[in-house]
Design an enzyme around this catalytic site. Structure first.
Site, mmCIF file in Angstrom:
data_model
loop_
_atom_site.group_PDB
_atom_site.id
_atom_site.type_symbol
_atom_site.label_atom_id
_atom_site.label_comp_id
_atom_site.label_asym_id
_atom_site.label_seq_id
_atom_site.Cartn_x
_atom_site.Cartn_y
_atom_site.Cartn_z
ATOM 1 N N SER A 22 -1.710 -0.615 14.118
ATOM 2 C CA SER A 22 -0.315 -0.403 13.733
ATOM 3 C C SER A 22 0.652 -0.412 14.921
ATOM 4 O O SER A 22 1.746 -0.981 14.809
ATOM 5 C CB SER A 22 -0.180 0.901 12.945
ATOM 6 O OG SER A 22 -0.846 0.762 11.717
ATOM 7 N N THR A 67 -2.925 7.753 8.819
ATOM 8 C CA THR A 67 -4.136 7.004 8.496
ATOM 9 C C THR A 67 -5.340 7.930 8.482
ATOM 10 O O THR A 67 -5.189 9.165 8.562
ATOM 11 C CB THR A 67 -4.291 5.784 9.440
ATOM 12 O OG1 THR A 67 -5.386 4.997 8.988
ATOM 13 C CG2 THR A 67 -4.523 6.192 10.887
ATOM 14 N N LYS A 71 -4.707 10.998 5.064
ATOM 15 C CA LYS A 71 -3.846 10.549 3.953
ATOM 16 C C LYS A 71 -3.775 11.570 2.806
ATOM 17 O O LYS A 71 -2.728 11.745 2.199
ATOM 18 C CB LYS A 71 -4.344 9.206 3.408
ATOM 19 C CG LYS A 71 -4.098 8.031 4.358
ATOM 20 C CD LYS A 71 -4.547 6.731 3.715
ATOM 21 C CE LYS A 71 -4.300 5.551 4.634
ATOM 22 N NZ LYS A 71 -4.595 4.263 3.986
ATOM 23 N N ASN A 92 0.590 7.342 3.005
ATOM 24 C CA ASN A 92 0.369 6.593 4.258
ATOM 25 C C ASN A 92 1.656 6.410 5.062
ATOM 26 O O ASN A 92 1.620 5.915 6.184
ATOM 27 C CB ASN A 92 -0.305 5.241 3.992
ATOM 28 C CG ASN A 92 0.654 4.209 3.431
ATOM 29 O OD1 ASN A 92 1.699 4.556 2.879
ATOM 30 N ND2 ASN A 92 0.316 2.949 3.565
ATOM 31 N N ASP A 108 0.242 1.170 0.340
ATOM 32 C CA ASP A 108 -0.967 0.337 0.357
ATOM 33 C C ASP A 108 -1.022 -0.613 -0.849
ATOM 34 O O ASP A 108 -1.409 -1.771 -0.720
ATOM 35 C CB ASP A 108 -2.228 1.217 0.372
ATOM 36 C CG ASP A 108 -2.526 1.760 1.763
ATOM 37 O OD1 ASP A 108 -2.107 1.133 2.754
ATOM 38 O OD2 ASP A 108 -3.192 2.809 1.856
ATOM 39 N N GLY A 135 -15.528 -0.928 -6.044
ATOM 40 C CA GLY A 135 -15.229 0.222 -5.190
ATOM 41 C C GLY A 135 -14.274 1.162 -5.902
ATOM 42 O O GLY A 135 -13.514 0.740 -6.795
ATOM 43 N N ALA A 136 -14.343 2.436 -5.532
ATOM 44 C CA ALA A 136 -13.460 3.431 -6.148
ATOM 45 C C ALA A 136 -13.024 4.466 -5.116
ATOM 46 O O ALA A 136 -12.798 5.628 -5.446
ATOM 47 C CB ALA A 136 -14.162 4.096 -7.331
ATOM 48 N N TYR A 227 -10.894 -6.714 6.534
ATOM 49 C CA TYR A 227 -10.367 -7.840 7.326
ATOM 50 C C TYR A 227 -11.045 -7.970 8.679
ATOM 51 O O TYR A 227 -10.609 -8.742 9.534
ATOM 52 C CB TYR A 227 -8.845 -7.745 7.471
ATOM 53 C CG TYR A 227 -8.373 -6.477 8.126
ATOM 54 C CD1 TYR A 227 -8.328 -6.350 9.507
ATOM 55 C CD2 TYR A 227 -7.990 -5.387 7.358
ATOM 56 C CE1 TYR A 227 -7.917 -5.186 10.108
ATOM 57 C CE2 TYR A 227 -7.573 -4.212 7.940
ATOM 58 C CZ TYR A 227 -7.541 -4.118 9.315
ATOM 59 O OH TYR A 227 -7.138 -2.950 9.912
ATOM 60 N N GLY A 248 -7.862 -10.047 3.806
ATOM 61 C CA GLY A 248 -7.288 -8.699 3.731
ATOM 62 C C GLY A 248 -6.288 -8.344 4.813
ATOM 63 O O GLY A 248 -5.650 -7.290 4.741
HETATM 64 N N1 LIG Z 1 -6.564 -4.431 4.378
HETATM 65 C C1 LIG Z 1 -6.052 -3.208 4.417
HETATM 66 O O1 LIG Z 1 -4.871 -2.997 4.702
HETATM 67 C C2 LIG Z 1 -6.932 -2.044 4.070
HETATM 68 C C3 LIG Z 1 -6.343 -0.833 3.625
HETATM 69 C C4 LIG Z 1 -7.196 0.236 3.311
HETATM 70 C C5 LIG Z 1 -8.571 0.103 3.439
HETATM 71 N N2 LIG Z 1 -9.096 -1.081 3.881
HETATM 72 C C6 LIG Z 1 -10.551 -1.248 3.995
HETATM 73 O O2 LIG Z 1 -11.112 -1.030 2.723
HETATM 74 C C7 LIG Z 1 -12.391 -0.435 2.822
HETATM 75 C C8 LIG Z 1 -12.475 0.796 1.949
HETATM 76 O O3 LIG Z 1 -11.556 1.776 2.401
HETATM 77 P P1 LIG Z 1 -11.407 3.181 1.645
HETATM 78 O O4 LIG Z 1 -10.373 3.948 2.373
HETATM 79 O O5 LIG Z 1 -11.256 2.998 0.181
HETATM 80 O O6 LIG Z 1 -12.853 3.848 1.943
HETATM 81 P P2 LIG Z 1 -13.597 4.974 1.123
HETATM 82 O O7 LIG Z 1 -12.626 5.859 0.414
HETATM 83 O O8 LIG Z 1 -14.566 5.577 2.083
HETATM 84 O O9 LIG Z 1 -14.445 4.163 -0.004
HETATM 85 C C9 LIG Z 1 -15.536 3.373 0.340
HETATM 86 C C10 LIG Z 1 -16.009 2.562 -0.866
HETATM 87 O O10 LIG Z 1 -17.106 1.728 -0.449
HETATM 88 C C11 LIG Z 1 -18.216 1.967 -1.309
HETATM 89 N N3 LIG Z 1 -19.475 1.792 -0.605
HETATM 90 C C12 LIG Z 1 -19.823 2.306 0.594
HETATM 91 N N4 LIG Z 1 -21.095 1.913 0.910
HETATM 92 C C13 LIG Z 1 -21.524 1.152 -0.129
HETATM 93 C C14 LIG Z 1 -22.752 0.467 -0.399
HETATM 94 N N5 LIG Z 1 -23.780 0.504 0.460
HETATM 95 N N6 LIG Z 1 -22.844 -0.237 -1.550
HETATM 96 C C15 LIG Z 1 -21.812 -0.281 -2.416
HETATM 97 N N7 LIG Z 1 -20.638 0.357 -2.217
HETATM 98 C C16 LIG Z 1 -20.505 1.061 -1.085
HETATM 99 C C17 LIG Z 1 -18.028 3.416 -1.759
HETATM 100 O O11 LIG Z 1 -18.821 3.678 -2.894
HETATM 101 P P3 LIG Z 1 -19.319 5.180 -3.205
HETATM 102 O O12 LIG Z 1 -18.180 5.853 -3.901
HETATM 103 O O13 LIG Z 1 -20.511 4.984 -4.069
HETATM 104 O O14 LIG Z 1 -19.657 5.826 -1.887
HETATM 105 C C18 LIG Z 1 -16.529 3.431 -2.016
HETATM 106 O O15 LIG Z 1 -16.222 2.820 -3.236
HETATM 107 C C19 LIG Z 1 -12.600 -0.163 4.318
HETATM 108 O O16 LIG Z 1 -13.381 -1.210 4.847
HETATM 109 C C20 LIG Z 1 -11.202 -0.199 4.891
HETATM 110 O O17 LIG Z 1 -11.175 -0.618 6.247
HETATM 111 C C21 LIG Z 1 -8.311 -2.150 4.186
#
Ligand SMILES: NC(=O)c1ccc[n+]([C@@H]2O[C@H](COP(=O)([O-])OP(=O)(O)OC[C@H]3O[C@@H](n4cnc5c(N)ncnc54)[C@H](OP(=O)(O)O)[C@@H]3O)[C@@H](O)[C@H]2O)c1
Length: 282
Positions: A22, A67, A71, A92, A108, A135-136, A227, A248
């Site tokens: 950022s 971040t 959050k 955020n 976001d 994902g959730a 990304y 992304g």
């Molecule tokens: N492009 C952007 O601007 C942006 C913005 C935000 C986030 N992101 C990226 O998005 C991703 C998720 O971020 P978040 O904040 O949502 O993270 P988070 O809250 O930690 O959620 C992680 C997700 O990944 C799943 N997961 C983890 N290991 C897994 C596996 N082995 N098999 C299947 N599912 C798995 C989790 O499932 P469970 O619930 O079962 O653990 C959960 O749904 C990160 O890589 C982050 O860098 C990008």
């Protein structure tokens, strides 16, 4: 970059913060638009986030981004929330209001949707079929809110831990949201207009997302909010079978625009030069 005694101030609070792109992103815009301002990394440990947020007005900051891992804490700590933050359950972007109170926003979902619109071909229509969201976690909430607001006719939500997907659908309370079992993700792609990965799978250092794409219509758009790398194994597999993709990085760039606008007074542009700059040295 111009920084005088009258510079407008903003920054990003995280722990750790050294990996954040950022400052690079906002610094590029400040420079591009010749704004007398500064955007700085703020390393704030979890037990000091309240103190740090409350210090913003005293320090003369216009606001900040928040971040990982702050959050949800910021969501609880600010004085008022915008509609997106309330629905997503996380903040955020923080604005210091003229009376010194703090407003929490969540951009976001906005960033996700702006990126998708900018990257999709003109013929693609979110209303033409269900969206499959994998994902959730925190990011999935923002994606789901954005897709509901954009008019997705249905969202099939699949998460390794089903209970987390059910909690998300119950919180958002929209009949268009449907939870399916993680094991059924290949079949869930039938008739879909959009596939979104919001899991961490496919990220640098993580194994690729395991999914069979053969049921996905050729007209479906595939996007990954991971990304690093820019072209994840999922995006490569989608490209190989002829589906259009959106990476992304643009979500990160577009989510930053409303904050920049509010703090520094200019609605900044997302350009290829900015993408190269942000991808570059970090
Ligand atoms: N492009 C952007 O601007 C942006 C913005 C935000 C986030 N992101 C990226 O998005 C991703 C998720 O971020 P978040 O904040 O949502 O993270 P988070 O809250 O930690 O959620 C992680 C997700 O990944 C799943 N997961 C983890 N290991 C897994 C596996 N082995 N098999 C299947 N599912 C798995 C989790 O499932 P469970 O619930 O079962 O653990 C959960 O749904 C990160 O890589 C982050 O860098 C990008």
């Amino acid at each position: 970059m111009m920084v005088t005694g009258k510079a407008l101030l903003a920054g990003v609070m995280g722990w750790p913060i050294g990996h954040s792109r950022s400052p690079l992103l906002h610094g590029y815009w400040l420079n591009q638009y010749g704004i007398d301002g500064a955007y700085v990394p703020l390393a704030v440990p979890p037990d000091r986030i309240e103190q740090a947020l409350r210090a913003l007005p005293a320090l003369g900051f216009r606001g900040c981004n928040v971040t990982v891992p702050h959050k949800e804490a910021a969501f609880r700590l600010v004085d008022r929330l915008d509609d997106s933050a309330r629905r997503i359950g996380a903040v955020n972007t923080v604005l210091v209001l003229p009376d010194g109170s703090l407003e929490g926003r969540n951009t976001d979902g906005y960033g996700f949707w702006q990126n998708l619109q900018a990257g999709a071909s003109a013929g693609w229509d979110v209303g033409s079929g269900a969206a499959v969201v994998l994902g959730a976690g925190g990011a999935a909430r923002a994606v789901a809110v954005a897709l509901l607001d954009a008019g997705a006719p249905g969202i099939r939500l699949l998460n390794r831990t089903r209970a987390r997907a059910e909690e998300l659908t119950s919180d958002l309370a929209d009949p268009r949201l449907q939870v399916l079992d993680w094991e059924d993700r290949a079949e869930a792609l039938q008739g879909a207009a959009l596939l979104v990965n919001t899991t961490t799978q496919g990220m640098q250092g993580q194994p690729p997302l395991q999914i069979d794409l053969s049921s996905l219509p050729g007209t479906a758009l595939v996007t990954d909010i991971v990304y690093t790398p820019l072209i994840t194994p999922l995006l490569q597999a989608a490209t190989d079978r002829g589906n259009a993709i959106v990476d992304g990085l643009g979500m990160l760039l577009h989510q930053a625009r409303p904050g920049f606008h509010a703090w520094f007074g200019t609605d900044p542009q997302v350009t290829d030069a900015l993408r190269r700059h942000v991808l570059g040295p970090v």
